[in-house]
Scaffold this motif. Structure first.
Motif, short mmCIF file in Angstrom:
data_model
loop_
_atom_site.label_atom_id
_atom_site.label_comp_id
_atom_site.label_asym_id
_atom_site.label_seq_id
_atom_site.Cartn_x
_atom_site.Cartn_y
_atom_site.Cartn_z
N GLU A 84 -11.61 1.09 -1.25
CA GLU A 84 -11.67 0.20 -0.08
C GLU A 84 -11.50 -1.28 -0.47
OE1 GLU A 84 -15.77 0.64 -1.73
OE2 GLU A 84 -14.22 2.08 -1.18
N ASP A 85 -11.73 -1.59 -1.74
CA ASP A 85 -11.56 -2.96 -2.23
C ASP A 85 -10.15 -3.24 -2.73
OD1 ASP A 85 -14.26 -3.57 -1.72
OD2 ASP A 85 -14.86 -2.77 -3.66
N THR A 87 -6.29 -3.34 -1.69
CA THR A 87 -5.34 -3.33 -0.58
C THR A 87 -3.93 -3.28 -1.14
OG1 THR A 87 -5.35 -5.73 -0.48
CG2 THR A 87 -6.87 -4.57 0.99
N SER A 90 1.88 -5.61 1.25
CA SER A 90 2.54 -5.21 2.48
C SER A 90 4.03 -4.95 2.34
CB SER A 90 2.31 -6.27 3.56
OG SER A 90 2.82 -7.51 3.12
N THR A 102 -2.17 4.67 0.03
CA THR A 102 -2.28 4.41 -1.39
C THR A 102 -2.77 5.66 -2.09
OG1 THR A 102 -2.85 2.13 -0.97
CG2 THR A 102 -3.44 3.00 -3.12
N HIS A 138 -0.26 -3.46 -8.96
CA HIS A 138 0.13 -2.31 -8.13
C HIS A 138 1.63 -2.17 -8.27
CE1 HIS A 138 1.25 -0.22 -4.37
NE2 HIS A 138 0.16 0.45 -4.62
#
Length: 161
Positions: A84-85, A87, A90, A102, A138
């Protein structure tokens, strides 16, 4: 008569060392001490602000234990325990598939349910690398089908591909 000149400093140093060990053992973001299992989640901290975005980065996370070497940095794939931490950036190509969720590390061999690693398909082995403060990144493939979170924290994996 006893000489007390060095004792206060030694006592203070011993207290400081004990405190650092105690706090370091409890802090999130510490390196795993054992080899990581295939489906294990790790709490290595939280990514900070975006520091770099690089397109056309060659990488193929087929099994989840491949490292990415980029600009002198070795990145290790992992699945965040505190997802949840984390993201997902976009901007990414999804080839009309919409916003894909993800996944920790994408394993092409597992996704395609084959016993061996399959050759990368079109857009599987190049993608965009987004680097964050704190030693996190990422990577998402150009076709949007493979993605993984990466860390500069050294990880040893208990599985072979």
């Amino acid at each position: 008569m006893t000489d007390m000149s060095g004792r206060p400093m030694r006592a203070a140093a011993a207290c400081a060392a004990t405190a650092m060990l105690w706090l370091g053992g409890c802090a999130a973001g510490s390196s795993p001490t054992e080899p990581v299992e295939w489906d294990q989640e790790l709490d290595l901290g939280v990514p900070g602000e975006t520091v770099a975005v690089t397109e056309d980065v060659e990488f193929y996370p087929a099994c989840g234990n491949e490292t990415l070497n980029h600009d002198g940095t070795t990145w290790y794939p992992f699945t965040p325990a505190n997802g949840e931490d984390f993201t997902v950036p976009s901007a990414r190509a999804t080839d009309g598939l919409g916003d894909l969720p993800t996944v920790g590390w994408s394993r092409a061999s597992a996704v395609r349910a084959l016993p061996a690693v399959v050759a990368p398909g079109p857009g599987d082995d190049t993608g965009t690398l987004v680097e964050f403060e704190g030693g996190f990144a990422h990577w998402v493939s150009d076709n949007g089908l493979l993605e993984t979170w990466l860390t500069t924290t050294t990880i040893s994996y208990s599985f072979l591909c």
